[in-house]
Design a protein around this motif. Structure first.
Motif, PDB file in Angstrom:
ATOM      1  N   GLY A  85       0.834  -1.201   0.000  1.00  0.00           N
ATOM      2  CA  GLY A  85       0.000   0.000   0.000  1.00  0.00           C
ATOM      3  C   GLY A  85       0.866   1.247   0.000  1.00  0.00           C
ATOM      4  O   GLY A  85       2.019   1.219   0.383  1.00  0.00           O
ATOM      5  N   VAL A  86       0.300   2.333  -0.453  1.00  0.00           N
ATOM      6  CA  VAL A  86       1.018   3.593  -0.495  1.00  0.00           C
ATOM      7  C   VAL A  86       0.489   4.478   0.623  1.00  0.00           C
ATOM      8  O   VAL A  86      -0.723   4.643   0.780  1.00  0.00           O
ATOM      9  CB  VAL A  86       0.826   4.288  -1.868  1.00  0.00           C
ATOM     10  N   ASP A  87       1.391   5.037   1.386  1.00  0.00           N
ATOM     11  CA  ASP A  87       1.041   5.951   2.461  1.00  0.00           C
ATOM     12  C   ASP A  87       0.672   7.298   1.835  1.00  0.00           C
ATOM     13  O   ASP A  87       1.522   7.988   1.250  1.00  0.00           O
ATOM     14  CB  ASP A  87       2.236   6.097   3.396  1.00  0.00           C
ATOM     15  N   TYR A  88      -0.571   7.691   1.945  1.00  0.00           N
ATOM     16  CA  TYR A  88      -1.048   8.931   1.337  1.00  0.00           C
ATOM     17  C   TYR A  88      -0.243  10.136   1.819  1.00  0.00           C
ATOM     18  O   TYR A  88       0.110  11.018   1.036  1.00  0.00           O
ATOM     19  CB  TYR A  88      -2.534   9.157   1.635  1.00  0.00           C
ATOM     20  N   PHE A  89       0.069  10.173   3.113  1.00  0.00           N
ATOM     21  CA  PHE A  89       0.800  11.306   3.658  1.00  0.00           C
ATOM     22  C   PHE A  89       2.221  11.369   3.086  1.00  0.00           C
ATOM     23  O   PHE A  89       2.755  12.443   2.846  1.00  0.00           O
ATOM     24  CB  PHE A  89       0.812  11.257   5.188  1.00  0.00           C
ATOM     25  N   HIS A  90       2.802  10.209   2.853  1.00  0.00           N
ATOM     26  CA  HIS A  90       4.133  10.169   2.226  1.00  0.00           C
ATOM     27  C   HIS A  90       4.036  10.622   0.771  1.00  0.00           C
ATOM     28  O   HIS A  90       4.872  11.390   0.294  1.00  0.00           O
ATOM     29  CB  HIS A  90       4.700   8.756   2.312  1.00  0.00           C
ATOM     30  N   LEU A  91       3.013  10.155   0.082  1.00  0.00           N
ATOM     31  CA  LEU A  91       2.804  10.549  -1.310  1.00  0.00           C
ATOM     32  C   LEU A  91       2.652  12.065  -1.410  1.00  0.00           C
ATOM     33  O   LEU A  91       3.346  12.726  -2.184  1.00  0.00           O
ATOM     34  CB  LEU A  91       1.570   9.847  -1.879  1.00  0.00           C
ATOM     35  N   LYS A  92       1.775  12.627  -0.609  1.00  0.00           N
ATOM     36  CA  LYS A  92       1.530  14.065  -0.614  1.00  0.00           C
ATOM     37  C   LYS A  92       2.763  14.824  -0.136  1.00  0.00           C
ATOM     38  O   LYS A  92       3.168  15.826  -0.729  1.00  0.00           O
ATOM     39  CB  LYS A  92       0.335  14.391   0.292  1.00  0.00           C
ATOM     40  N   GLY A  93       3.386  14.323   0.909  1.00  0.00           N
ATOM     41  CA  GLY A  93       4.547  14.990   1.489  1.00  0.00           C
ATOM     42  C   GLY A  93       5.795  14.956   0.633  1.00  0.00           C
ATOM     43  O   GLY A  93       6.713  15.748   0.831  1.00  0.00           O
ATOM     44  N   SER A  94       5.856  14.046  -0.327  1.00  0.00           N
ATOM     45  CA  SER A  94       7.035  13.961  -1.192  1.00  0.00           C
ATOM     46  C   SER A  94       7.106  15.148  -2.139  1.00  0.00           C
ATOM     47  O   SER A  94       8.184  15.509  -2.611  1.00  0.00           O
ATOM     48  CB  SER A  94       7.020  12.668  -2.003  1.00  0.00           C
ATOM     49  N   GLY A  95       5.951  15.745  -2.422  1.00  0.00           N
ATOM     50  CA  GLY A  95       5.921  16.856  -3.358  1.00  0.00           C
ATOM     51  C   GLY A  95       6.166  16.440  -4.789  1.00  0.00           C
ATOM     52  O   GLY A  95       6.396  17.265  -5.672  1.00  0.00           O
ATOM     53  N   ALA A  96       6.120  15.149  -5.040  1.00  0.00           N
ATOM     54  CA  ALA A  96       6.415  14.624  -6.374  1.00  0.00           C
ATOM     55  C   ALA A  96       5.198  14.695  -7.286  1.00  0.00           C
ATOM     56  O   ALA A  96       4.065  14.595  -6.836  1.00  0.00           O
ATOM     57  CB  ALA A  96       6.891  13.172  -6.276  1.00  0.00           C
ATOM     58  N   VAL A  97       5.470  14.842  -8.542  1.00  0.00           N
ATOM     59  CA  VAL A  97       4.448  14.672  -9.571  1.00  0.00           C
ATOM     60  C   VAL A  97       4.491  13.189  -9.926  1.00  0.00           C
ATOM     61  O   VAL A  97       5.547  12.659 -10.276  1.00  0.00           O
ATOM     62  CB  VAL A  97       4.772  15.530 -10.814  1.00  0.00           C
ATOM     63  N   VAL A  98       3.372  12.519  -9.797  1.00  0.00           N
ATOM     64  CA  VAL A  98       3.309  11.091 -10.094  1.00  0.00           C
ATOM     65  C   VAL A  98       2.413  10.909 -11.303  1.00  0.00           C
ATOM     66  O   VAL A  98       1.284  11.398 -11.327  1.00  0.00           O
ATOM     67  CB  VAL A  98       2.754  10.282  -8.896  1.00  0.00           C
ATOM     68  N   ARG A  99       2.936  10.239 -12.324  1.00  0.00           N
ATOM     69  CA  ARG A  99       2.111   9.985 -13.493  1.00  0.00           C
ATOM     70  C   ARG A  99       2.379   8.585 -14.010  1.00  0.00           C
ATOM     71  O   ARG A  99       3.468   8.041 -13.851  1.00  0.00           O
ATOM     72  CB  ARG A  99       2.317  11.029 -14.577  1.00  0.00           C
ATOM     73  N   ALA A 100       1.379   8.036 -14.627  1.00  0.00           N
ATOM     74  CA  ALA A 100       1.472   6.682 -15.175  1.00  0.00           C
ATOM     75  C   ALA A 100       1.638   6.754 -16.692  1.00  0.00           C
ATOM     76  O   ALA A 100       1.093   7.637 -17.342  1.00  0.00           O
ATOM     77  CB  ALA A 100       0.219   5.887 -14.833  1.00  0.00           C
ATOM     78  N   ILE A 101       2.390   5.818 -17.214  1.00  0.00           N
ATOM     79  CA  ILE A 101       2.554   5.704 -18.659  1.00  0.00           C
ATOM     80  C   ILE A 101       1.884   4.418 -19.091  1.00  0.00           C
ATOM     81  O   ILE A 101       2.159   3.346 -18.546  1.00  0.00           O
ATOM     82  CB  ILE A 101       4.042   5.678 -19.050  1.00  0.00           C
ATOM     83  N   GLY A 102       1.008   4.512 -20.052  1.00  0.00           N
ATOM     84  CA  GLY A 102       0.335   3.341 -20.591  1.00  0.00           C
ATOM     85  C   GLY A 102       0.971   2.914 -21.900  1.00  0.00           C
ATOM     86  O   GLY A 102       1.862   3.576 -22.437  1.00  0.00           O
ATOM     87  N   VAL A 103       0.494   1.820 -22.415  1.00  0.00           N
ATOM     88  CA  VAL A 103       1.037   1.269 -23.651  1.00  0.00           C
ATOM     89  C   VAL A 103       0.754   2.178 -24.841  1.00  0.00           C
ATOM     90  O   VAL A 103       1.584   2.379 -25.696  1.00  0.00           O
ATOM     91  CB  VAL A 103       0.470  -0.152 -23.905  1.00  0.00           C
TER      92      VAL A 103
END
Length: 155
Positions: A85-103
């Motif tokens: 699982g991903v820790d929401y607070f860690h995700l938000k706190g990282s300040g990262a832009v997270v994006r998925a790449i599809g086929v």
């Protein structure tokens, strides 16, 4: 700085990654908390600009540790089946832009082929197998000692 992570370490693999342009090679089998190691020790606390996340659910937390504020974590696949699982607070706190790449679709593939043809980009090919050697190709993939793509050639 371009940092490469090694799944199955060897001196030859590290040398090849360095020859391909990696400034640092990190063996994540030896450094369990590799994300913090990359951020703290290799970038002086700044973090990296971009993490290409191929490990999936089991490694995304480390990627979030490694990335700088405003940096990017690109979800491109998953090699792990563990899902802590991903820790929401860690995700938000990282300040990262997270994006998925599809086929993608046919038009996107045609754009890619055109771009590769025009720029001369060459993918890193680890090994080419014939179609009759497909079983060996999959065994080679499973062994995880490759760097780059494994190709199965038809005809």
């Amino acid at each position: 700085m371009r940092t490469a992570l090694l799944r199955r370490p060897s001196a030859a693999k590290a040398e090849r990654l360095t020859a391909l342009g990696a400034d640092q090679v990190v063996n994540y089998a030896e450094i369990a908390d590799w994300g913090r190691h990359v951020k703290k020790d290799l970038t002086g606390g700044l973090g990296v600009d971009c993490v290409v996340e191929v490990g999936g659910p089991a490694t995304v937390t480390q990627s979030l540790h490694a990335v700088r504020w405003g940096g990017e974590v690109v979800l491109i696949g998953f090699l792990t089946q563990d899902n802590p699982g991903v820790d929401y607070f860690h995700l938000k706190g990282s300040g990262a832009v997270v994006r998925a790449i599809g086929v993608g679709d046919r038009a996107a593939l045609e754009d890619l082929v055109r771009t590769v043809s025009q720029t001369g980009i060459r993918p890193v090919i680890d090994r080419v197998f014939t179609f009759d050697e497909a079983q060996q190709a999959f065994e080679h993939l499973k062994a995880a000692r490759h760097i780059g793509k494994i190709v199965i050639k038809v005809a």
